[in-house]
Design an enzyme around this catalytic site. Structure first.
Site, PDB file in Angstrom:
ATOM      1  CG  HIS A 163      -4.275   2.234  -2.107  1.00 38.12           C
ATOM      2  ND1 HIS A 163      -4.254   3.129  -0.870  1.00 38.12           N
ATOM      3  CD2 HIS A 163      -5.510   2.477  -2.411  1.00 38.12           C
ATOM      4  CE1 HIS A 163      -5.604   3.499  -0.528  1.00 38.12           C
ATOM      5  NE2 HIS A 163      -6.166   2.984  -1.648  1.00 38.12           N
ATOM      6  CD1 TRP A 222      -9.872  -2.040   6.376  1.00 37.08           C
ATOM      7  CD2 TRP A 222      -8.259  -1.977   5.023  1.00 37.08           C
ATOM      8  NE1 TRP A 222     -10.287  -2.604   4.856  1.00 37.08           N
ATOM      9  CE2 TRP A 222      -9.061  -2.541   4.012  1.00 37.08           C
ATOM     10  CE3 TRP A 222      -6.948  -2.081   4.512  1.00 37.08           C
ATOM     11  CZ2 TRP A 222      -8.902  -2.789   2.965  1.00 37.08           C
ATOM     12  CZ3 TRP A 222      -6.556  -2.460   3.078  1.00 37.08           C
ATOM     13  CH2 TRP A 222      -7.566  -2.909   2.279  1.00 37.08           C
ATOM     14  CB  THR A 223      -3.390  -2.413  10.505  1.00 31.76           C
ATOM     15  OG1 THR A 223      -2.587  -2.049   9.801  1.00 31.76           O
ATOM     16  CG2 THR A 223      -3.807  -3.519  10.736  1.00 31.76           C
ATOM     17  CG  ASP A 251      -8.742   0.111  -3.175  1.00 32.58           C
ATOM     18  OD1 ASP A 251      -7.877  -0.604  -3.729  1.00 32.58           O
ATOM     19  OD2 ASP A 251      -8.795   0.843  -1.922  1.00 32.58           O
ATOM     20  CD  GLU A 252     -10.103   4.309  -1.012  1.00 33.89           C
ATOM     21  OE1 GLU A 252     -10.708   4.460  -0.011  1.00 33.89           O
ATOM     22  OE2 GLU A 252      -8.776   4.116  -0.583  1.00 33.89           O
ATOM     23  CE1 TYR A 264     -14.433  -3.307   4.096  1.00 33.96           C
ATOM     24  CE2 TYR A 264     -13.180  -1.197   4.797  1.00 33.96           C
ATOM     25  CZ  TYR A 264     -13.414  -2.161   3.891  1.00 33.96           C
ATOM     26  OH  TYR A 264     -13.174  -2.280   2.615  1.00 33.96           O
ATOM     27  CG  PHE A 265     -13.758  -7.225  11.955  1.00 32.64           C
ATOM     28  CD1 PHE A 265     -15.159  -7.089  11.710  1.00 32.64           C
ATOM     29  CD2 PHE A 265     -13.298  -8.609  12.487  1.00 32.64           C
ATOM     30  CE1 PHE A 265     -15.873  -8.083  11.467  1.00 32.64           C
ATOM     31  CE2 PHE A 265     -14.076  -9.654  12.223  1.00 32.64           C
ATOM     32  CZ  PHE A 265     -15.677  -9.440  11.917  1.00 32.64           C
ATOM     33  CG  ASP A 266     -11.277  -0.494   9.724  1.00 35.82           C
ATOM     34  OD1 ASP A 266     -12.271  -1.099   9.087  1.00 35.82           O
ATOM     35  OD2 ASP A 266     -10.788   0.356   8.760  1.00 35.82           O
ATOM     36  CG  ASP A 322      -2.277   0.647   0.890  1.00 30.92           C
ATOM     37  OD1 ASP A 322      -2.402   1.661   0.631  1.00 30.92           O
ATOM     38  OD2 ASP A 322      -3.335  -0.155   1.013  1.00 30.92           O
TER      39      ASP A 322
END
Length: 774
Positions: free
Chosen positions: A276, A482-483, A340-341, A432-434, A201
């Site tokens: 990214h 995402w971290t 993406d993005e 989304y676990f963030d 990324d």
């Protein structure tokens, strides 16, 4: 003598008895029948193979021995051992597929039947969950623990979906290889079979590519700004050394791939393109549109404008070289290319990209991205693999064989399925676990959103709008971590557990067998398993939410309390003291009519679990008064936010703030009658990382009619400087006993983000909560 049991498959629930509730298995099996008695597993127990190739059950046997701490003797299928036996047997029942199994436990024998190695492995995972949680302890087993007792049971089980995934972003923060092994253990424990490894990324390139060593020499490292908020970190300055990061060598990756395979997990590597990519371009700027120079960003970047040059053939040769090495390391079917993005700003200005659009007869830059992905797909499919990407790869035309990972809701997945493309569902709303899993003021900092355990469990991966034929293209779903706000692996564990358990049951268990109350009971033992295994997990599902509902007629508020879990006892206080096991027990909603600090906690077996919920309710002269706004608030808060008696927290989306996007606040409060006012207090939030600033000024005035006001005072507030922490400012204005029915507050928005801010020139937010009148 071994008898191969023939199980009867049933679509109904008749086999589920009340006694089965004692069997706390996650994910819930497709069918379970309980029986009396126990099987004693000890060093005398013999493992017996009735299959042609013993290697097929080696992973299952190793798992059983490692977790229980008891090695097993082996017997051939010709032998008739005297001791009790665990037999691994084949089955030809095609309904079990590649991952299903049949498990029967009697006092004399445990029989596991499956057609593939994954089936035997998952059967052992189920078998282990029939034991006390302490079996998962990493500590040396107590000397007296030389046997385990399995309750008798018959289980037929097969997963609902073939893609049961978990994602981990190691680009924003690098996790050492031993952490990856632990993550794979967590997936295997939950019968998840896909590990989506986000390896590249903007903020870091984490995979060794031998042909391009600068990808890890340069792209794997950034300057250390870990003491600053993710979205407030300035780029690397000239002369600064990049010291924060890391990468995985190819030898490490090979070992991880083998470990995953031994646990029936396929790794899907992700190599981001066309955007990214700043970390890669910092190493090889010649593959960009501008030529650089670039440095690896130490924090948040938006918009994502650094991009591979789609008009330069050497870009594609570079990416093909990279992907060739990636495919050598990862034998799985899918290669994830992101997609993406991608902001097309650079493509619009790039002569080579403009020439490519003309040469290929493309309509615009959106179709240029489609060209980019299709060209990469041809290379991937030529190597016998399949391309998968985020749902943006639909834009401009989907590559012929591409699989879509739908994250911006389900629309992309639905569109792809209707085009006869396979789909993996992973909408941000549920997967989304963030996102926060508890009330934000009780949780460590997260990216935003709110996805509690029960919401994850409620997810249904197959949209109702799809026909039966279209639904066949839904391979399954996955959760993503995402971290940005997870700098260490222990925090990553906290964000995934126990939500991983909920996602596992969504993807494995039959839809009709999923019942929240039943799951919430079983997950309590799952938390004990995490505890024994040394996993860091969240207890947020036990945290008490305190909900206050105002009544504008009685000028009272009704207080209700609850937790996601169904078993705890809730106890509370109204004076701000910490609730204890002897405190008032919550039975039903109640009303209050005076200022209170409500604190409540959930108790299980007299022990406090989770966080204490707190809510301060302020009764004052403007409580539940009508408010007229000159400019509308946007997205956040309600029409009652400014006079509902509730204060906001440091989280801007807790429901207690009104948000104004570049607009000022101009509010007129109707007190209902002429009232003596001695002070007015307004409260504002500042979170510059989220484009939220204090007002630059606040003005107060009082009047007896809605058109005539007398100034009551004003205050100026300096614009925030760089690196100011998220904070709440309370502004009090004494009015020397002014009298009036109407009160007007004007708070001026800073307008746009200041020059030092990453979003300089963009619209700023102004957040206000309760207006307290005394």
């Amino acid at each position: 003598m071994l008898i191969l049991t023939v199980f009867v498959w049933s679509q109904g629930m008749s086999a589920q008895t009340a006694e089965a509730s004692r069997y706390n298995i996650i994910p819930k099996p497709a069918r379970i029948e309980t029986a009396k008695g126990t099987f004693i597993f000890s060093p005398k127990t013999v493992a017996r193979y009735l299959i042609a190739d013993e290697k097929n059950v080696q992973s299952a046997l190793t798992l059983l021995e490692e977790i229980t701490g008891i090695p097993m003797k082996l017997a051939s299928k010709e032998q008739s051992p005297d001791a009790n036996t665990i037999s691994f047997a084949p089955t030809t029942d095609e309904r079990l597929g590649d991952e299903g199994y049949m498990l029967e436990v009697t006092p004399e024998e445990i029989t596991i039947q499956a057609g593939k190695p994954a089936g035997w492995f998952y059967a052992v995972q189920t078998l282990l969950q029939l034991l006390p949680a302490e079996v998962y302890s990493k500590k040396e087993k107590s000397p007296w623990r030389n046997h385990w007792e399995f309750p008798c049971v018959s289980i037929v089980d097969t997963p609902r979906f073939r893609w049961r995934g978990m994602h981990l972003d190691v680009s924003r923060h690098f996790f050492p290889v031993n952490d990856i092994y632990t993550y794979l253990d967590m997936l295997a424990m939950h019968k998840l079979n896909v590990f989506h490894w986000h390896l590249t990324d903007d903020q870091g390139w984490r995979i060794e590519i031998k042909k391009y060593p600068r990808l890890t020499e340069i792209g794997a490292w950034r300057v250390d700004r870990e003491n600053q908020h993710w979205n407030s970190r300035e780029p690397q300055r000239a002369g600064e050394k990049a010291t924060y990061g890391g990468y995985y060598t190819q030898e490490e990756i090979k070992r991880v791939v083998k470990y995953a395979a031994d646990h029936n997990i396929t790794i899907v590597p992700e190599i981001e393109m066309p955007a990214h990519t700043t970390a890669a371009l910092a190493a090889y700027p010649q593959f960009s549109c501008t030529g650089g120079p670039f440095t690896v960003p130490p924090g948040g970047v938006w918009p994502i404008t650094d991009i591979y040059c789609a008009g330069n053939d050497s870009t594609f040769y570079f990416l093909q070289d990279v992907l060739a090495e990636v495919m050598e390391l990862f034998p799985g079917q899918f290669i994830h290319v992101g997609g993406d993005e991608a902001d097309k700003k650079e493509w619009k200005a790039c002569p080579k990209c403009r020439a490519r659009i003309k040469q290929e007869g493309l309509k615009d830059e959106t179709e240029l991205q489609s060209y980019f992905i299709k060209r990469i797909e041809r290379f991937i499919t030529s190597h016998g693999r399949r391309l998968i990407g985020w749902d943006e790869i639909l834009e401009g035309g989907l590559a012929p064989e591409a699989t879509v990972m739908s994250w911006r809701g389900e629309a992309g997945g639905i569109a792809a399925a209707r085009q006869n493309h396979d789909v993996v569902m992973t909408p941000g709303s549920h997967c989304y676990f963030d996102y926060y899993q508890g009330l934000p003021d009780m949780e460590p900092l997260a990216i935003g959103g709110y996805t509690p355990l029960s919401k994850v469990y409620s997810y249904e991966p197959v949209p109702e709008s799809l026909s039966a034929e279209e639904a066949r293209h839904v391979l399954g779903a996955q959760a993503n971590l995402w971290t940005e706000y997870n700098p260490v692996f222990e925090h990553a564990q906290y964000m995934t557990l126990p939500r991983m358990a909920a996602m596992a049951e969504v993807l494995w268990s039959p839809k009709e067998r999923r019942v929240w109350d039943d799951f919430s009971r079983r997950v309590e033992l799952q938390l004990m398993r995490y505890e024994e295994a040394g996993y860091n997990y969240s207890k947020s599902a036990y945290s008490v939410s305190v909900t206050v509902m105002p009544d504008t007629i009685s000028k009272r508020v009704t207080v209700s309390m609850g937790t996601e879990m169904t078993t705890p006892v809730i106890r509370y206080t109204l004076d701000g003291t910490e609730p204890k096991n002897s405190s008032q027990r919550y039975e039903q909603p109640f009303t209050i009519d005076k200022t209170c600090v409500i604190r409540a906690g959930a108790f299980v077996e007299r022990n406090l679990r989770g966080n204490i919920g707190e809510r301060k309710v302020l009764f004052h002269k403007a409580i539940l008064a009508d408010v007229k706004l000159t400019y509308p608030f946007e997205r956040y808060g309600t029409n009652r936010t400014l006079t509902d008696g509730l204060r906001g927290t440091l989280s801007f989306n807790d429901g207690n703030w009104q948000g104004y996007h570049q607009n000022d606040v101009e509010a007129v409060i109707d007190l209902g009658k002429s009232t003596t006012i001695s002070s007015i207090t307004t409260t504002f939030l500042q979170n510059t990382a989220s484009w939220i600033f204090f007002p630059v000024s606040v003005e107060y005035s009082v009047g007896n009619d809605i058109s005539t006001f007398v100034a009551a005072g004003s205050q100026d507030i300096p614009v925030a400087g760089k690196d100011e922490a998220t904070s709440i400012k309370e502004i009090q204005q004494d009015t020397i006993n002014m009298t009036g029915r109407f009160l007007r507050i004007r708070a001026k928005n800073v307008g746009v983000c200041p020059e030092w801010h990453p979003g300089r020139g963009e619209k700023a937010w102004l957040f206000i909560d309760e207006i307290v009148v005394e």
